[in-house]
Design a protein around this motif. Sequence first.
Motif, PDB file in Angstrom:
ATOM      1  N   GLY A  17      23.697  66.119  59.555  1.00 57.40           N
ATOM      2  CA  GLY A  17      22.940  65.122  60.305  1.00 57.40           C
ATOM      3  C   GLY A  17      23.808  64.158  61.078  1.00 57.40           C
ATOM      4  N   CYS A  18      23.165  63.132  61.608  1.00 57.33           N
ATOM      5  CA  CYS A  18      23.834  62.077  62.364  1.00 57.33           C
ATOM      6  C   CYS A  18      22.982  60.816  62.251  1.00 57.33           C
ATOM      7  CB  CYS A  18      24.007  62.492  63.822  1.00 57.33           C
ATOM      8  SG  CYS A  18      22.453  62.765  64.672  1.00 57.33           S
ATOM      9  N   GLU A  19      23.535  59.699  62.665  1.00 55.68           N
ATOM     10  CA  GLU A  19      22.787  58.449  62.602  1.00 55.68           C
ATOM     11  C   GLU A  19      21.764  58.400  63.721  1.00 55.68           C
ATOM     12  OE1 GLU A  19      24.826  54.785  62.069  1.00 55.68           O
ATOM     13  OE2 GLU A  19      26.439  55.747  60.955  1.00 55.68           O
ATOM     14  N   SER A  20      20.551  57.978  63.354  1.00 57.38           N
ATOM     15  CA  SER A  20      19.460  57.914  64.325  1.00 57.38           C
ATOM     16  C   SER A  20      18.339  57.058  63.751  1.00 57.38           C
ATOM     17  CB  SER A  20      18.940  59.325  64.623  1.00 57.38           C
ATOM     18  OG  SER A  20      17.771  59.262  65.382  1.00 57.38           O
ATOM     19  N   PRO A  69      17.810  64.676  61.350  1.00 57.45           N
ATOM     20  CA  PRO A  69      18.768  65.735  61.680  1.00 57.45           C
ATOM     21  C   PRO A  69      19.341  66.523  60.501  1.00 57.45           C
ATOM     22  CG  PRO A  69      19.427  63.638  62.650  1.00 57.45           C
ATOM     23  CD  PRO A  69      18.274  63.370  61.775  1.00 57.45           C
TER      24      PRO A  69
END
Length: 149
Positions: A17-20, A69
């Motif tokens: 994932g990623c930051e969102s 994500p």
Amino acid sequence: SPVGQPADSVQNYILAGCESNKFLERSLFAPEYGAEESTTPKELRDMGDEHWDVHLETVNETFLLERTPALAMDYVYNLDIPSDVGSEDLSELGNDLESSNLPERALCRFVIGPAQLHLSEGAISRANTVLELIKNYDYLPYIKEKAEP
């Protein structure tokens, strides 16, 4: 401090994932939640087979992973309620849906996004420890089984 040379040490066993902040959109935690003008609940406005089909077309794996994500879950449940059912009949149905014979369907999807997995001796050792702990734990039963006559 990690064991071994700095090049040999691993900060993460799994990275996904990623930051969102997209997960907040159209959720109970969105700042604008509850500002709708309609007095009809959203659940009743979105009833019908058309909604089921539109959901399956629009909420695909790409859409799910844009919101979350690393890991996404999508659960859709549809209970077909005849149009001639009144509120009193619905109250009775709500108490005993299991024996109602109303057509129903459900869909549950899990989607895992792109991830990096660093499989090392330490990761395997930790996974084995967790599996052993799970296997050896004595859970209390959730329900008491009925004795057969």
